[in-house]
Design an enzyme around this catalytic site. Structure first.
Site, PDB file in Angstrom:
ATOM      1  N   ILE A  17       0.711  -0.803  -0.207  1.00 41.02           N
ATOM      2  CA  ILE A  17       0.484  -0.162  -0.037  1.00 41.02           C
ATOM      3  C   ILE A  17       1.143   1.562   0.363  1.00 41.02           C
ATOM      4  O   ILE A  17       0.448   1.987  -0.998  1.00 41.02           O
ATOM      5  CB  ILE A  17      -1.252  -0.192   1.870  1.00 41.02           C
ATOM      6  N   ASP A  43       8.826   2.752   8.466  1.00 43.49           N
ATOM      7  CA  ASP A  43       8.599   1.120   8.454  1.00 43.49           C
ATOM      8  C   ASP A  43      10.005   0.509   9.376  1.00 43.49           C
ATOM      9  O   ASP A  43      10.390   1.328  10.457  1.00 43.49           O
ATOM     10  CB  ASP A  43       9.421   0.583   7.033  1.00 43.49           C
ATOM     11  N   ARG A  93      -3.543  -9.924   6.331  1.00 45.52           N
ATOM     12  CA  ARG A  93      -4.347 -11.138   6.379  1.00 45.52           C
ATOM     13  C   ARG A  93      -3.669 -11.370   4.968  1.00 45.52           C
ATOM     14  O   ARG A  93      -3.753 -11.362   3.582  1.00 45.52           O
ATOM     15  CB  ARG A  93      -5.532 -11.074   6.970  1.00 45.52           C
ATOM     16  N   ASN A 106      -1.274  -7.098  15.277  1.00 47.61           N
ATOM     17  CA  ASN A 106      -1.409  -5.702  15.590  1.00 47.61           C
ATOM     18  C   ASN A 106      -0.764  -4.691  15.978  1.00 47.61           C
ATOM     19  O   ASN A 106      -1.031  -3.486  16.167  1.00 47.61           O
ATOM     20  CB  ASN A 106      -1.768  -5.885  13.795  1.00 47.61           C
ATOM     21  N   ALA A 131      -4.454  -0.325   8.627  1.00 46.13           N
ATOM     22  CA  ALA A 131      -3.276  -1.378   8.949  1.00 46.13           C
ATOM     23  C   ALA A 131      -5.120  -2.006   9.978  1.00 46.13           C
ATOM     24  O   ALA A 131      -5.135  -1.637  10.595  1.00 46.13           O
ATOM     25  CB  ALA A 131      -2.326  -1.702   9.713  1.00 46.13           C
ATOM     26  N   ASN A 132      -4.547  -3.181   9.147  1.00 45.17           N
ATOM     27  CA  ASN A 132      -6.162  -4.254  10.332  1.00 45.17           C
ATOM     28  C   ASN A 132      -5.491  -4.879  11.360  1.00 45.17           C
ATOM     29  O   ASN A 132      -4.770  -5.457  11.482  1.00 45.17           O
ATOM     30  CB  ASN A 132      -6.491  -5.764   8.987  1.00 45.17           C
ATOM     31  N   ASP A 160     -14.559   0.203   1.742  1.00 44.39           N
ATOM     32  CA  ASP A 160     -16.113  -0.281   1.645  1.00 44.39           C
ATOM     33  C   ASP A 160     -17.282   0.645   0.696  1.00 44.39           C
ATOM     34  O   ASP A 160     -17.847   0.499   0.269  1.00 44.39           O
ATOM     35  CB  ASP A 160     -16.350  -0.766   2.911  1.00 44.39           C
ATOM     36  N   HIS A 188     -14.020  -2.252   9.010  1.00 46.23           N
ATOM     37  CA  HIS A 188     -14.544  -2.847   8.163  1.00 46.23           C
ATOM     38  C   HIS A 188     -13.684  -3.860   8.622  1.00 46.23           C
ATOM     39  O   HIS A 188     -12.319  -4.488   8.313  1.00 46.23           O
ATOM     40  CB  HIS A 188     -12.516  -2.176   8.044  1.00 46.23           C
ATOM     41  N   SER A 243      -5.948  -6.044  -1.782  1.00 49.73           N
ATOM     42  CA  SER A 243      -5.542  -5.024  -1.943  1.00 49.73           C
ATOM     43  C   SER A 243      -5.007  -3.732  -1.882  1.00 49.73           C
ATOM     44  O   SER A 243      -3.964  -3.809  -0.213  1.00 49.73           O
ATOM     45  CB  SER A 243      -6.739  -4.220  -1.638  1.00 49.73           C
TER      46      SER A 243
HETATM   47  P1  NAD Z   1       2.431  -5.038   3.358  1.00 49.96           P
HETATM   48  O1  NAD Z   1       3.317  -7.038   4.210  1.00 49.96           O
HETATM   49  O2  NAD Z   1       2.545  -5.151   1.574  1.00 49.96           O
HETATM   50  O3  NAD Z   1       3.062  -3.950   3.752  1.00 49.96           O
HETATM   51  C1  NAD Z   1       2.905  -4.160   5.455  1.00 49.96           C
HETATM   52  C2  NAD Z   1       4.828  -2.308   5.146  1.00 49.96           C
HETATM   53  O4  NAD Z   1       4.642  -2.482   6.837  1.00 49.96           O
HETATM   54  C3  NAD Z   1       5.905  -3.834   5.977  1.00 49.96           C
HETATM   55  O5  NAD Z   1       6.739  -2.751   4.803  1.00 49.96           O
HETATM   56  C4  NAD Z   1       6.309  -4.144   6.676  1.00 49.96           C
HETATM   57  O6  NAD Z   1       7.623  -4.134   7.676  1.00 49.96           O
HETATM   58  C5  NAD Z   1       5.816  -2.490   8.187  1.00 49.96           C
HETATM   59  N1  NAD Z   1       5.427  -2.903   9.242  1.00 49.96           N
HETATM   60  C6  NAD Z   1       5.355  -4.113   9.325  1.00 49.96           C
HETATM   61  N2  NAD Z   1       5.714  -3.587  11.174  1.00 49.96           N
HETATM   62  C7  NAD Z   1       5.799  -2.102  11.681  1.00 49.96           C
HETATM   63  C8  NAD Z   1       5.779  -1.334  12.110  1.00 49.96           C
HETATM   64  N3  NAD Z   1       6.235  -1.876  13.751  1.00 49.96           N
HETATM   65  N4  NAD Z   1       5.970  -0.407  12.047  1.00 49.96           N
HETATM   66  C9  NAD Z   1       5.751   0.258  10.847  1.00 49.96           C
HETATM   67  N5  NAD Z   1       5.903  -0.299   9.880  1.00 49.96           N
HETATM   68  C10 NAD Z   1       5.632  -1.804  10.128  1.00 49.96           C
HETATM   69  O7  NAD Z   1       0.969  -4.931   3.361  1.00 49.96           O
HETATM   70  P2  NAD Z   1      -0.499  -4.269   2.725  1.00 49.96           P
HETATM   71  O8  NAD Z   1      -0.785  -4.374   1.987  1.00 49.96           O
HETATM   72  O9  NAD Z   1       0.589  -2.675   2.711  1.00 49.96           O
HETATM   73  O10 NAD Z   1      -1.319  -3.834   3.935  1.00 49.96           O
HETATM   74  C11 NAD Z   1      -0.975  -2.889   5.163  1.00 49.96           C
HETATM   75  C12 NAD Z   1      -2.004  -3.368   6.114  1.00 49.96           C
HETATM   76  O11 NAD Z   1      -3.218  -2.454   5.657  1.00 49.96           O
HETATM   77  C13 NAD Z   1      -2.732  -4.128   6.254  1.00 49.96           C
HETATM   78  O12 NAD Z   1      -2.913  -4.922   7.748  1.00 49.96           O
HETATM   79  C14 NAD Z   1      -4.062  -4.825   5.480  1.00 49.96           C
HETATM   80  O13 NAD Z   1      -4.216  -6.017   6.291  1.00 49.96           O
HETATM   81  C15 NAD Z   1      -4.247  -3.285   5.658  1.00 49.96           C
HETATM   82  N6  NAD Z   1      -5.394  -2.746   5.002  1.00 49.96           N
HETATM   83  C16 NAD Z   1      -6.431  -2.183   5.267  1.00 49.96           C
HETATM   84  C17 NAD Z   1      -7.209  -1.855   4.049  1.00 49.96           C
HETATM   85  C18 NAD Z   1      -8.454  -0.643   4.637  1.00 49.96           C
HETATM   86  O14 NAD Z   1      -9.567  -0.574   4.035  1.00 49.96           O
HETATM   87  N7  NAD Z   1      -9.200  -1.048   5.508  1.00 49.96           N
HETATM   88  C19 NAD Z   1      -7.409  -2.124   3.014  1.00 49.96           C
HETATM   89  C20 NAD Z   1      -6.116  -3.080   2.848  1.00 49.96           C
HETATM   90  C21 NAD Z   1      -5.341  -3.181   3.314  1.00 49.96           C
HETATM   91  C1  LMR Z   2      -8.976  -5.366   1.893  1.00 50.33           C
HETATM   92  O1  LMR Z   2     -10.542  -4.526   2.271  1.00 50.33           O
HETATM   93  O2  LMR Z   2      -9.431  -5.004   0.824  1.00 50.33           O
HETATM   94  C2  LMR Z   2      -8.396  -5.243   3.217  1.00 50.33           C
HETATM   95  O3  LMR Z   2      -8.430  -4.664   4.593  1.00 50.33           O
HETATM   96  C3  LMR Z   2      -7.465  -6.245   2.940  1.00 50.33           C
HETATM   97  C4  LMR Z   2      -8.542  -7.846   3.511  1.00 50.33           C
HETATM   98  O4  LMR Z   2      -8.073  -8.171   4.518  1.00 50.33           O
HETATM   99  O5  LMR Z   2      -9.098  -7.721   3.462  1.00 50.33           O
END
Ligand code: NAD
Ligand code: LMR
Length: 332
Positions: A17, A43, A93, A106, A131-132, A160, A188, A243
């Site tokens: 992301i 990071d 996840r 998390n 983050a989730n 969403d 979410h 996503s």
């Molecule tokens: P990713 O694994 O590609 O990236 C996560 C990053 O966080 C990694 O670079 C990791 O090294 C870093 N990280 C881990 N612990 C950390 C810390 N203590 N401090 C700083 N950085 C840290 O994951 P992603 O695909 O980018 O997703 C990130 C989060 O967003 C996940 O929890 C995912 O489920 C969530 N997400 C939420 C939504 C939403 O709509 N709310 C949508 C998509 C993804």
């Molecule tokens: C999403 O809604 O795409 C993110 O929260 C990633 C997930 O775990 O579903």
């Protein structure tokens, strides 16, 4: 004279992301085409080299609005002086998991980063947790950063919301920009309630209710809701990754509307600290319909809630209450 730069923190900036989000911020998608920014990218040490690579690319892209980049694995340096904090860092996840399965990893991150933000961010810093489990991480951040005003801590349900608009636009074969005022209630997660009872579509003969145009209650109550609830899992199944571009784009939408305001007659969904509106228990971060003005969100009041909706609002609140208890048990 030009505007002073705004400092924007992105945690987890070396992740997927982060990689989609930082160029959007540097291009003005989040704060507008006349707003200079200084990016703070945080990071963890195993990702330091990749993070530096992202910094190199930001330099190479020569974004005119980008006035500086702080790329760090030091949480204090990352948080110092930031006006906006987009909290993406954490563990995503994988296929077959529910979002609450990533809870124990998390929530402890959010507890410790709460203190860093509280002590080092700029006064009135606006926080968006991505983050989730997003709502519960935001709640933990709020509880462990008591001096940050609760109105400043939010979580992302705009993805969403946008997914709901997208499904309606596909079904009716209309422009997504002509569909508005869907609502995501609650978590979410797969218990969220995507509600189109008040949504409308702009047509040549004026605004029409989505319910009137779709005229298929079975679809609206069945497939539509399930598709939006399960879209995150469907993306993971298809991409083998969660996503990213849609999450990054929706995070920009969330902050842009919060800072610059929602258009007249339009509301959006944001996960915010519940004040008991719509009989949602207070003390949860729950997604509501909101309008934004002068940098402040307000929950839209007075919408009618039918019996089916009431049950769905309560179900997702119950899940959030359970998640809150689980989060505290992970922290003890
Ligand atoms: P990713 O694994 O590609 O990236 C996560 C990053 O966080 C990694 O670079 C990791 O090294 C870093 N990280 C881990 N612990 C950390 C810390 N203590 N401090 C700083 N950085 C840290 O994951 P992603 O695909 O980018 O997703 C990130 C989060 O967003 C996940 O929890 C995912 O489920 C969530 N997400 C939420 C939504 C939403 O709509 N709310 C949508 C998509 C993804
Ligand atoms: C999403 O809604 O795409 C993110 O929260 C990633 C997930 O775990 O579903």
């Amino acid at each position: 004279m030009g505007k002073e730069p705004v400092r924007v923190l992105v945690t987890g900036a070396a992740g997927q992301i982060g990689y989609a989000l930082v160029p959007m911020i540097a291009r003005g998608v989040m704060l507008g085409p006349d707003q200079p920014v200084i990016l703070h990218m945080l990071d963890i040490p195993p990702a330091a080299e990749a993070l530096n690579g992202v910094k190199m690319e930001l330099v190479d892209a020569a974004f005119p609005l980008l006035k500086g980049v702080v790329a760090t694995t030091d949480v204090v340096e990352g948080c110092t002086g930031v006006n906006i904090a987009i909290m993406v860092g954490g563990f995503p996840r994988k296929e077959g998991m529910e979002r609450k399965d990533v809870m124990s990893k998390n929530v402890s991150i959010y507890k410790s980063q709460a203190s860093a933000l509280e002590q080092h961010a700029a006064a009135n810093c606006k926080v968006l947790v991505v983050a989730n489990p997003a709502n519960t991480n935001a709640l933990i951040l709020k509880e462990f950063a008591p001096s940050i005003p609760e109105k400043n801590i939010t979580c992302l349900t705009r993805l969403d919301h946008n997914r709901a608009l997208g499904q309606i636009s596909e079904r009716l074969n209309v422009q997504v920009s002509d569909v508005k005022n869907a609502i995501i209630w609650g978590n979410h997660s797969s218990t969220q309630y995507p509600d189109v009872n008040h949504a409308t579509v702009k047509t040549p003969s004026g605004e029409k209710p989505v319910r009137e145009l779709v005229a298929d209650d079975a679809w609206l109550h069945g497939e539509f809701i399930a598709t939006v609830q399960q879209r995150g899992a469907a993306i993971i199944k298809a991409r083998k990754l969660s996503s990213a571009l849609s999450a990054a784009s929706s995070a920009c939408d969330h902050i842009r509307d919060w800072v610059l305001g929602t258009p007249e007659g339009t509301w959006v969904s944001m996960g915010v600290y519940s004040d008991g509106s719509y009989n949602v228990p207070s003390g949860l971060i729950y997604s509501f319909p909101v309008t934004c003005r002068n940098g402040e969100w307000t929950i839209v009041q007075g919408l009618s809630i039918d019996e089916l909706s009431r049950k769905k609002l309560d179900l997702t609140a119950e899940e959030l209450t359970e998640e809150k208890a689980l989060a505290y048990s992970c922290l003890s």
